[in-house]
Design an enzyme around this catalytic site. Structure first.
Site, PDB file in Angstrom:
ATOM      1  N   TYR A 180       0.823  -1.195   0.000  1.00  0.00           N
ATOM      2  CA  TYR A 180       0.000   0.000   0.000  1.00  0.00           C
ATOM      3  C   TYR A 180       0.865   1.255   0.000  1.00  0.00           C
ATOM      4  O   TYR A 180       1.701   1.448   0.895  1.00  0.00           O
ATOM      5  CB  TYR A 180      -0.923   0.045   1.221  1.00  0.00           C
ATOM      6  CG  TYR A 180      -1.869  -1.125   1.363  1.00  0.00           C
ATOM      7  CD1 TYR A 180      -2.193  -1.954   0.286  1.00  0.00           C
ATOM      8  CD2 TYR A 180      -2.463  -1.408   2.588  1.00  0.00           C
ATOM      9  CE1 TYR A 180      -3.059  -3.020   0.424  1.00  0.00           C
ATOM     10  CE2 TYR A 180      -3.340  -2.473   2.744  1.00  0.00           C
ATOM     11  CZ  TYR A 180      -3.631  -3.280   1.660  1.00  0.00           C
ATOM     12  OH  TYR A 180      -4.488  -4.337   1.809  1.00  0.00           O
ATOM     13  N   GLY A 227     -14.535  -6.089   2.219  1.00  0.00           N
ATOM     14  CA  GLY A 227     -15.620  -5.902   1.254  1.00  0.00           C
ATOM     15  C   GLY A 227     -17.006  -6.121   1.808  1.00  0.00           C
ATOM     16  O   GLY A 227     -17.947  -6.383   1.046  1.00  0.00           O
ATOM     17  N   ALA A 249     -19.497  -4.019   0.133  1.00  0.00           N
ATOM     18  CA  ALA A 249     -19.503  -4.125  -1.339  1.00  0.00           C
ATOM     19  C   ALA A 249     -19.259  -2.770  -1.989  1.00  0.00           C
ATOM     20  O   ALA A 249     -20.021  -2.329  -2.859  1.00  0.00           O
ATOM     21  CB  ALA A 249     -20.800  -4.753  -1.836  1.00  0.00           C
ATOM     22  N   GLY A 251     -19.814   0.097  -0.987  1.00  0.00           N
ATOM     23  CA  GLY A 251     -20.898   1.044  -0.781  1.00  0.00           C
ATOM     24  C   GLY A 251     -22.181   0.716  -1.516  1.00  0.00           C
ATOM     25  O   GLY A 251     -23.209   1.380  -1.318  1.00  0.00           O
ATOM     26  N   LEU A 252     -22.166  -0.339  -2.344  1.00  0.00           N
ATOM     27  CA  LEU A 252     -23.363  -0.684  -3.121  1.00  0.00           C
ATOM     28  C   LEU A 252     -24.510  -1.143  -2.218  1.00  0.00           C
ATOM     29  O   LEU A 252     -25.681  -1.021  -2.583  1.00  0.00           O
ATOM     30  CB  LEU A 252     -23.042  -1.780  -4.133  1.00  0.00           C
ATOM     31  CG  LEU A 252     -22.152  -1.369  -5.307  1.00  0.00           C
ATOM     32  CD1 LEU A 252     -21.773  -2.582  -6.142  1.00  0.00           C
ATOM     33  CD2 LEU A 252     -22.860  -0.330  -6.174  1.00  0.00           C
ATOM     34  N   LEU A 253     -24.178  -1.669  -1.044  1.00  0.00           N
ATOM     35  CA  LEU A 253     -25.227  -2.097  -0.119  1.00  0.00           C
ATOM     36  C   LEU A 253     -25.715  -0.958   0.764  1.00  0.00           C
ATOM     37  O   LEU A 253     -26.677  -1.127   1.512  1.00  0.00           O
ATOM     38  CB  LEU A 253     -24.696  -3.232   0.771  1.00  0.00           C
ATOM     39  CG  LEU A 253     -24.419  -4.557   0.067  1.00  0.00           C
ATOM     40  CD1 LEU A 253     -23.709  -5.519   0.999  1.00  0.00           C
ATOM     41  CD2 LEU A 253     -25.722  -5.168  -0.459  1.00  0.00           C
ATOM     42  N   LYS A 289     -24.599   3.761  -2.605  1.00  0.00           N
ATOM     43  CA  LYS A 289     -24.223   4.010  -3.995  1.00  0.00           C
ATOM     44  C   LYS A 289     -25.264   3.441  -4.951  1.00  0.00           C
ATOM     45  O   LYS A 289     -25.917   2.430  -4.643  1.00  0.00           O
ATOM     46  CB  LYS A 289     -22.844   3.414  -4.281  1.00  0.00           C
ATOM     47  CG  LYS A 289     -21.706   4.157  -3.583  1.00  0.00           C
ATOM     48  CD  LYS A 289     -20.358   3.670  -4.062  1.00  0.00           C
ATOM     49  CE  LYS A 289     -19.241   4.468  -3.401  1.00  0.00           C
ATOM     50  NZ  LYS A 289     -17.908   3.968  -3.815  1.00  0.00           N
TER      51      LYS A 289
END
Length: 298
Positions: free
Chosen positions: A51, A198, A201, A203-205, A208
């Site tokens: 990183y 994750g 996901a 932010g999809l959950l 987003k």
């Protein structure tokens, strides 16, 4: 904040932990955010030598200098940066691991690493040689424990059989339930802790707009998000529900969440207080989206 034992070790880590990959390039700002996380109960911080080409380890080391014994620090090895800065190459050889750990210790300003993880891995690796390196470092006291970061069932099975790993970091969420097919139960049986990445996901959950994810079409993602909203009642937020889903499985020790801002930290810590999910809610979420399975590296 609740704490869970990591495998059979004496380490007790916060069930929500800090994924340091999300940190920026300002040591002062990073220290402030990391200390706020610690003050709110997070004690496990996950970084990697890859990183920011080592800067991430350095910023974590600076932040916790003088309070090393109060935090659990994990880092990773295996991706060797090229001298010309053009990228990195996979290198799980013993010689490289023994060399790389010295640089990580220096950047982290510590004489030991709580959890040293192989940052990937394939079935064609010299697995016994890799294990020898970790075992040697453990005997030397440079690392307390070791694990792997992998989603490959064939690799995970080999390390279960041939090593003393205490953890596996893997992607897992309502949208990505591939670990449920075989890996989670295998790791539970071997008393190897799962560190989840994750969980939200990306932010999809949470917040987003729905879009395709892995092999799931956008409408399936939208349906899963709606189900998250359905079970998020009372003090349970969508973040709570998403985290609660992965923490429900007995194999899981902690959800490693990438946190970039104070607002995100506040949301995640508050969500952790209400992340206990009833079995009925877990069933609603499982029924809302098809279960994917690993189609490679089986």
């Amino acid at each position: 904040m609740n704490y869970r034992a990591l495998s059979k070790t004496s380490l007790r880590i916060s069930e929500i932990s800090f994924g340091c990959m999300s940190l920026g390039n300002d040591h002062v700002a990073n220290k402030a955010l990391l200390h706020q996380a610690f003050d709110q109960g997070i004690n496990y911080f996950d970084t990697a030598d890859l990183y920011q080409a080592g800067f991430n380890e350095e910023t974590v080391g600076r932040a916790f200098a003088g309070m090393r014994g109060k935090v659990v620090i994990a880092t990773k090895v295996g991706n060797q940066l090229r001298p010309d800065g053009s990228g990195w190459d996979w290198n799980p050889r013993k010689e490289y691991i023994l060399q790389a750990v010295e640089a990580s210790l220096r950047r982290l300003q510590t004489d030991y690493i709580d959890l040293y993880q192989l940052h990937g891995g394939t079935i064609d690796d010299p697995i016994d040689e890799t294990i020898e390196a970790f075992e040697q470092l453990q005997r030397q006291g440079k690392i307390r424990h070791y694990g792997i970061s992998s989603i490959r069932p064939n690799v995970i099975r080999e390390y279960c059989k041939r090593s003393n790993i205490v953890s596996v970091m893997m992607q897992y969420s309502v949208l990505d339930r591939r670990p449920e097919e075989s890996c989670l139960e295998l790791l539970r049986e071997h008393q190897i802790g799962v560190l989840v990445r994750g969980s939200l996901a990306s932010g999809l959950l949470i917040d987003k707009p729905a879009k395709a994810y892995l092999t799931l079409p956008a409408d399936a993602v939208a349906k899963a998000s709606a189900s998250i909203q359905q079970v998020a009642t009372g003090k349970t937020s969508k973040t709570s529900a998403a985290l609660g889903y992965v923490l429900y499985h007995p194999a899981v020790t902690s959800s490693v969440v990438g946190i970039r801002t104070n607002a995100q930290l506040t949301d995640v810590v508050e969500a952790a207080r209400h992340a206990i999910m009833p079995a009925s809610s877990i069933q609603v979420l499982q029924q809302s989206v098809p279960q994917l399975v690993y189609d490679q590296h089986r």
